[in-house]
Design an enzyme around this catalytic site. Sequence first.
Site, PDB file in Angstrom:
ATOM      1  N   GLU A   1       9.380  17.122  14.462  1.00 13.76           N
ATOM      2  CA  GLU A   1       9.751  17.089  13.053  1.00 13.76           C
ATOM      3  C   GLU A   1       8.982  17.994  12.321  1.00 13.76           C
ATOM      4  O   GLU A   1       7.828  18.082  12.127  1.00 13.76           O
ATOM      5  CB  GLU A   1       9.356  15.558  12.848  1.00 13.76           C
TER       6      GLU A   1
ATOM      7  N   CYS B   1      13.650  11.564   6.112  1.00 13.44           N
ATOM      8  CA  CYS B   1      13.364  11.066   7.441  1.00 13.44           C
ATOM      9  C   CYS B   1      14.893  11.462   8.284  1.00 13.44           C
ATOM     10  O   CYS B   1      14.901  11.569   9.565  1.00 13.44           O
ATOM     11  CB  CYS B   1      13.068   9.575   7.821  1.00 13.44           C
TER      12      CYS B   1
ATOM     13  N   SER C   1       5.265   8.304   9.814  1.00 16.48           N
ATOM     14  CA  SER C   1       5.280   9.164  10.702  1.00 16.48           C
ATOM     15  C   SER C   1       5.281   8.367  12.259  1.00 16.48           C
ATOM     16  O   SER C   1       4.589   7.280  12.023  1.00 16.48           O
ATOM     17  CB  SER C   1       4.265  10.389  10.919  1.00 16.48           C
TER      18      SER C   1
ATOM     19  N   GLU D   1       9.362   2.051  11.026  1.00 23.59           N
ATOM     20  CA  GLU D   1      10.462   2.964  10.504  1.00 23.59           C
ATOM     21  C   GLU D   1       9.784   4.371  10.740  1.00 23.59           C
ATOM     22  O   GLU D   1       9.117   4.793   9.746  1.00 23.59           O
ATOM     23  CB  GLU D   1      11.230   2.653   9.100  1.00 23.59           C
TER      24      GLU D   1
ATOM     25  N   LYS E   1       0.907  -1.222   0.110  1.00 21.90           N
ATOM     26  CA  LYS E   1      -0.019  -0.075  -0.055  1.00 21.90           C
ATOM     27  C   LYS E   1       0.834   1.287  -0.094  1.00 21.90           C
ATOM     28  O   LYS E   1       1.318   1.546   0.919  1.00 21.90           O
ATOM     29  CB  LYS E   1      -1.027   0.018   1.362  1.00 21.90           C
TER      30      LYS E   1
HETATM   31  P1  NAD Z   1       2.235   9.143   7.104  1.00 21.07           P
HETATM   32  O1  NAD Z   1       2.613   8.453   8.428  1.00 21.07           O
HETATM   33  O2  NAD Z   1       1.277   9.957   7.043  1.00 21.07           O
HETATM   34  O3  NAD Z   1       1.923   7.815   6.160  1.00 21.07           O
HETATM   35  C1  NAD Z   1       2.670   6.861   6.122  1.00 21.07           C
HETATM   36  C2  NAD Z   1       1.854   5.774   5.309  1.00 21.07           C
HETATM   37  O4  NAD Z   1       0.815   5.249   6.253  1.00 21.07           O
HETATM   38  C3  NAD Z   1       1.225   6.314   4.134  1.00 21.07           C
HETATM   39  O5  NAD Z   1       0.970   5.210   3.076  1.00 21.07           O
HETATM   40  C4  NAD Z   1      -0.355   6.424   4.718  1.00 21.07           C
HETATM   41  O6  NAD Z   1      -1.380   6.453   3.645  1.00 21.07           O
HETATM   42  C5  NAD Z   1      -0.401   5.176   5.889  1.00 21.07           C
HETATM   43  N1  NAD Z   1      -1.357   5.603   6.877  1.00 21.07           N
HETATM   44  C6  NAD Z   1      -1.911   6.560   7.391  1.00 21.07           C
HETATM   45  N2  NAD Z   1      -2.753   6.457   8.243  1.00 21.07           N
HETATM   46  C7  NAD Z   1      -2.686   5.300   8.608  1.00 21.07           C
HETATM   47  C8  NAD Z   1      -3.236   4.312   9.467  1.00 21.07           C
HETATM   48  N3  NAD Z   1      -4.042   4.658  10.649  1.00 21.07           N
HETATM   49  N4  NAD Z   1      -3.051   2.962   9.595  1.00 21.07           N
HETATM   50  C9  NAD Z   1      -2.364   2.373   8.566  1.00 21.07           C
HETATM   51  N5  NAD Z   1      -1.734   3.166   7.547  1.00 21.07           N
HETATM   52  C10 NAD Z   1      -1.924   4.402   7.774  1.00 21.07           C
HETATM   53  O7  NAD Z   1       3.785   9.474   6.560  1.00 21.07           O
HETATM   54  P2  NAD Z   1       4.054  10.337   5.432  1.00 21.07           P
HETATM   55  O8  NAD Z   1       3.526  11.742   5.535  1.00 21.07           O
HETATM   56  O9  NAD Z   1       3.687   9.454   4.153  1.00 21.07           O
HETATM   57  O10 NAD Z   1       5.729  10.383   5.370  1.00 21.07           O
HETATM   58  C11 NAD Z   1       6.437  11.103   6.152  1.00 21.07           C
HETATM   59  C12 NAD Z   1       6.856  10.392   7.562  1.00 21.07           C
HETATM   60  O11 NAD Z   1       7.502   9.516   7.261  1.00 21.07           O
HETATM   61  C13 NAD Z   1       7.823  11.334   8.379  1.00 21.07           C
HETATM   62  O12 NAD Z   1       7.468  11.365   9.697  1.00 21.07           O
HETATM   63  C14 NAD Z   1       9.173  10.690   7.899  1.00 21.07           C
HETATM   64  O13 NAD Z   1      10.180  10.772   8.967  1.00 21.07           O
HETATM   65  C15 NAD Z   1       8.688   9.213   7.929  1.00 21.07           C
HETATM   66  N6  NAD Z   1       9.842   8.452   7.263  1.00 21.07           N
HETATM   67  C16 NAD Z   1      10.534   7.683   8.107  1.00 21.07           C
HETATM   68  C17 NAD Z   1      11.459   6.709   7.496  1.00 21.07           C
HETATM   69  C18 NAD Z   1      12.333   5.813   8.233  1.00 21.07           C
HETATM   70  O14 NAD Z   1      12.817   5.130   7.453  1.00 21.07           O
HETATM   71  N7  NAD Z   1      12.647   6.068   9.468  1.00 21.07           N
HETATM   72  C19 NAD Z   1      11.672   7.206   6.083  1.00 21.07           C
HETATM   73  C20 NAD Z   1      10.825   7.813   5.347  1.00 21.07           C
HETATM   74  C21 NAD Z   1       9.829   8.582   6.178  1.00 21.07           C
END
Ligand code: NAD
Length: 498
Positions: free
Chosen positions: A387, A286, A231, A252, A177
């Site tokens: 962040e 990230c 996140s 992650e 997804k």
């Molecule tokens: P996000 O948490 O908004 O979404 C991540 C994914 O989760 C998306 O596919 C989203 O549709 C899905 N999602 C949202 N709500 C959900 C739920 N309730 N249940 C299951 N899935 C759900 O993050 P984003 O805005 O796409 O990405 C940015 C964030 O990702 C930042 O916080 C960044 O630090 C983090 N990030 C971390 C790493 C790492 O390896 N540590 C790498 C890249 C990004």
Amino acid sequence: MAEAKTYKNFIDGEWVESSSHRTFENRNPADRGEVIGIFQDSVEADVEAAVEAARKAYRRWRLVPAPKRAEYLFRLGEILLKRKEEYAREMTREMGKPLKEARGDVQEAIDVCYHIAGEGRRLHGTTTPSELPNKACFTTRAPIGACGLITPWNFPMAIPSWKLIPALVCGNTVVLKPATDAPLSAYHLVKVCQEIGMPRGVVNFVTGGGAGVGAPLARHPGVSLISFTGSSETGREVNVACAETYKRCALEMGGKNALIVMDDARLELAIDGALWGAFATTGQRCTATSRIIVHKKVYKEFVDRLVERAAALKVGDGLDESVDVGPLVNEAQLKRVMEYVQIGRDEGADPVLGGVRLTKSEYGRGFFFPPTVFTGVTPTMRLAREEIFGPVVSILQADGLENALEIANDTVYGLSSAIYTQDVNRAFAAMRDLDAGITYINSSTIGAETHLPFGGVKRTGNGHREGAAHTAIEIFSEWKTIYVDFSGKLQKAQIDNN
Ligand code: NAD
């Protein structure tokens, strides 16, 4: 402009529409007028179908010899390499990162394919003697089942590949997804899996939002593992859902990464690293450098030179090869950055560069925000703690190594960290004492290589590491312990020999 193509879900080897009959648009953040593609806005019923397909396919895929499974992955890498330029361009159009970085994103997927393909002929277990005579003991790796892979938009091909490829070599099947802001790059990955003849149901692809697809996937009792990147807030929800259904869950999550500049640092090198860390991918990594902690003796000189260099970075459409900083991914992200700039001002920090949305005609159609530097930031300010995920960097002052490490560690996150120093003693102290999954010496907070463990501590992760074959394989396989007794009689461990 040609009409945008409609992309479907991929379930059980077929491209199908969502049962919701709804779609969403994927737009170019550098030019909101451009629709990159139309994707399925899926719902729980689509997740059900995909999980069922993955579970059915698992019965056979787990029995395909691992070296044969790995051959598919090698071929996947070969095709990605051929199409690297095409996929990089589409990635820049769908989420804005400059082309050179998008090429790097596709290259990460290629690197993971080649590296993990070799793992098909390893997947080592261990052997060890038994405490009893005529008895053999060894361990093997077993796959886990149907895995749910939930990914963010900032590394739209690399992050899905970090999960998909090790999951498959271990004998699992998957439902992927991707984020709604960047489903096209994940689509390309899945399309190539189909092209190379991967058996139906092994890879399934369902697009849509977190509530419609991500949450049903995380709580589905037929899913054995969730691998999530995003996140910390969402990761927590995913973790709770996994706990309720007894799933393995690898997270992650967010970061607030610090880069320390000591008074003995080579300043030009530190500035190169700080600029790359803070403004590459428009700060939407990230591992982005979000805090720069500078020794008071070089603070003024560092700030002056950094600001001069940051002001010269070119902001624009990432398809222009001369651009350094692309747009933010969407309007919500732009608003978030603007809010944090206001918070920083209200807290008394000093925006010495940037801080105002770019609206000139060449920027009017996209979500452009300039490199922004705040000085006078203190560790208790929200600017230094939360962040932001945008091109905003905070500079803090330290009076020595101990103080710098204390400030760096004063965060709920723990992904990446960096120190610039010529002193080997300080470098080793930092390697030991920085509370983060990754520490760079004389290099920026970004720059992970795919064959090393990747992940973080505290609210960044839950103890797993992606990337390196051995740590990724730990996520996607179970240990199985085997005892073979060839003595022909009942032998009791701990009892018969004591
Ligand atoms: P996000 O948490 O908004 O979404 C991540 C994914 O989760 C998306 O596919 C989203 O549709 C899905 N999602 C949202 N709500 C959900 C739920 N309730 N249940 C299951 N899935 C759900 O993050 P984003 O805005 O796409 O990405 C940015 C964030 O990702 C930042 O916080 C960044 O630090 C983090 N990030 C971390 C790493 C790492 O390896 N540590 C790498 C890249 C990004």
